[in-house]
Enzyme design. Structure first.
Site, short mmCIF file in Angstrom:
data_model
loop_
_atom_site.label_atom_id
_atom_site.label_comp_id
_atom_site.label_asym_id
_atom_site.label_seq_id
_atom_site.Cartn_x
_atom_site.Cartn_y
_atom_site.Cartn_z
N HIS A 1 37.86 45.40 43.85
CA HIS A 1 38.84 44.35 43.59
C HIS A 1 38.84 43.99 42.11
O HIS A 1 37.94 44.36 41.35
CB HIS A 1 38.55 43.10 44.42
CG HIS A 1 37.21 42.47 44.11
ND1 HIS A 1 36.03 42.97 44.61
CD2 HIS A 1 36.87 41.38 43.37
CE1 HIS A 1 35.01 42.23 44.19
NE2 HIS A 1 35.50 41.25 43.43
N HIS B 1 30.70 44.59 44.96
CA HIS B 1 29.38 43.98 45.11
C HIS B 1 28.63 44.67 46.25
O HIS B 1 29.24 45.07 47.25
CB HIS B 1 29.51 42.49 45.39
CG HIS B 1 30.43 41.79 44.44
ND1 HIS B 1 30.18 41.71 43.09
CD2 HIS B 1 31.61 41.15 44.64
CE1 HIS B 1 31.17 41.05 42.51
NE2 HIS B 1 32.05 40.71 43.42
N GLU C 1 32.62 37.17 48.97
CA GLU C 1 33.24 36.06 48.25
C GLU C 1 34.59 35.69 48.83
O GLU C 1 35.30 36.52 49.39
CB GLU C 1 33.37 36.40 46.76
CG GLU C 1 34.20 37.61 46.44
CD GLU C 1 34.09 38.04 44.98
OE1 GLU C 1 32.99 37.94 44.41
OE2 GLU C 1 35.10 38.47 44.43
N GLN D 1 35.72 45.82 40.12
CA GLN D 1 34.32 45.64 40.48
C GLN D 1 34.14 45.64 41.99
O GLN D 1 35.09 45.48 42.76
CB GLN D 1 33.80 44.32 39.90
CG GLN D 1 34.55 43.09 40.37
CD GLN D 1 34.08 41.84 39.65
OE1 GLN D 1 33.30 41.08 40.20
NE2 GLN D 1 34.56 41.63 38.42
N ARG E 1 30.61 47.43 38.03
CA ARG E 1 31.92 47.48 37.37
C ARG E 1 32.39 48.92 37.20
O ARG E 1 31.60 49.82 36.97
CB ARG E 1 31.86 46.79 36.01
CG ARG E 1 31.50 45.30 36.11
CD ARG E 1 31.41 44.66 34.74
NE ARG E 1 31.03 43.25 34.84
CZ ARG E 1 29.77 42.83 34.89
NH1 ARG E 1 28.78 43.70 34.82
NH2 ARG E 1 29.50 41.54 35.00
#
Length: 429
Positions: free
Chosen positions: A262, A94, A129, A92, A281
């Site tokens: 990642h 972001h 993240e 995935q 994804r």
């Protein structure tokens, strides 16, 4: 205010059946429990524990008095999670802020419901993240040098008794390619569902079969076997060859900015991120996959080092600050012992194996210029605010969480380990 909060773990297929129940002191349900969300994200807001007979979430708490409980009069810009990874997560990435705003607006204009399983953008926010390991954690994190990918493709081809021609062919096409362009073309190829891709996947499975020893790193070989076992028909095993394979010891961290490909593979960890649920994804999942959109948002550049070192902010206090406005993360370790090294009274089965907590202090003080969300990951910790107009105190055991409103510093004592999320230093007064 020191307010106990709680939430129900999210039951994703990749979760562990026992790790989160053990931390929270709950009986296992037999179903995988993957993520514990501790924040005010609408997807799974934490509740104020035992406040009223009617459930009362952090969303409601903050909306009642946003200046007192929110950040700049609004919701929390960060989300703290505990991950229990029993099987590989999806490949995935972001979006960045611009991509998230545009994608969210486009799907709204197209009438795609927010809770639709085919929705890519559930909010207009980016999602960098940071993950810190509680147990050993393995992950695929960011693109590695393309030459390393070529070497591994050739090693697998040399070890494959059947279908090796497909691996040799793709390796040869990457030789001499611009690295960014080569990675992009490899990904389009891997998800093309052609006979050559299927031959390459079969060749990888043959090359990593029992008794085979291709000339690649043992960690990567273990990763390939795990991906092939969990997702036998998914090209994710091929894609993993583009990415760094990272093995984190407890206390080590990785940081992934927006647009980095990642996948987390296994272990227990604390994660903090911008308050978003936007996920594009590419595979290793039964959820919605949108290959063109995921590839459109990716940064195909090499990530030189996915690991992020923490900084000793004070005795017993470690800080990870990636420089984004949304969040930073602290880990505090406290002990009764004067030498600051032993877990003392909490060296039992609930304390991450009863190991010594290196660098612990008898007291740790944490500023609270902005709200904090904390979780105790080992032992028992007394959280107090002696300098407040009305002194406050909360005794929290492993698995318990608190929301801390902005105000006077909090003092941590006892014997245990605590993770605390707050806003980034760039926006702290």
């Amino acid at each position: 205010m020191l307010i106990f909060i709680e939430n129900t773990p999210r039951a994703y297929a990749w979760g562990s059946t026992d790790a989160l129940p053990a931390m929270l002191g709950h009986a296992p349900t037999g179903e995988p429990q993957a993520e514990l969300w501790l924040g005010d994200h609408p997807g799974s807001p934490a509740s104020v524990a035992k406040a009223t007979p009617v459930p009362h979430t952090l969303i409601e708490l903050i909306s009642q008095d946003p200046e007192r409980y929110g950040v700049n009069g609004g919701p929390l810009p960060f989300l703290l999670k505990v991950l229990a990874i029993g099987a590989p997560l999806s490949l995935q990435a972001h979006p960045d802020e611009r991509q998230a705003r545009a994608g969210f607006a486009a799907e709204n204009a197209a009438g795609v419901p927010i809770d639709s399983p085919v929705r890519n953008y559930r909010d207009p926010n980016h999602k960098p993240e940071l993950l810190v390991a509680l147990s050993e954690v393995t992950a695929l994190s960011g693109f590695r040098p393309l030459g390393d990918t070529i070497m591994d493709l050739r090693a697998l081809a040399a070890a494959a008794p059947h279908g090796a021609a497909a691996l040799w062919a793709v390796a040869d096409r990457l030789v001499g390619a611009d690295p960014d362009r080569g990675r992009e073309e490899f990904l389009w190829w891997a998800f093309s569902d052609t006979d050559e891709v299927r031959d390459a996947m079969r060749a990888v499975v043959d090359a990593i079969g029992a008794g085979s020893r291709p000339a690649i790193h043992p960690d990567r070989l273990e990763c390939l076997r795990s991906l092939a076992d969990h997702y036998p028909d998914d090209p994710g095993a091929l894609v993993s060859l583009l990415l760094h394979h990272v093995r984190l010891a407890p206390g080590e961290a990785v940081y992934l900015g927006a647009r980095q490909l990642h996948a987390y593979l296994g272990g227990i960890a604390v994660e903090v991120m911008a308050a978003s649920d936007n996920v594009l994804r590419a595979g290793l999942t039964e959820k919605h996959v949108d290959i063109p959109e995921m590839l459109r948002v990716l940064d195909f550049g090499e990530l030189s080092e996915p690991r992020m070192l923490g900084r000793r902010a004070a005795a017993g206090l470690c800080e990870w600050d990636p420089g984004v406005p949304d969040f930073r993360l602290f880990r505090a370790r406290v002990t009764h012992d004067s030498d600051g090294s032993s877990v003392g009274a909490f060296g039992d089965a609930a304390s991450l194996g009863g190991a010594r907590l290196e660098g612990a202090a008898t007291e740790v003080v944490v500023e609270a210029h902005a709200p904090l969300v904390l979780i105790v990951t080992a032992g028992r910790v007394l959280v107090s605010r002696p300098e407040a107009e009305l002194a406050e105190m909360a005794n929290a055991a492993r698995g318990q969480s608190l929301y801390v409103s902005a105000g006077e510093p909090i003092h941590l004592t006892g014997s245990g380990e605590v993770f605390l999320a707050t806003v980034g230093s760039a926006v702290t007064p």
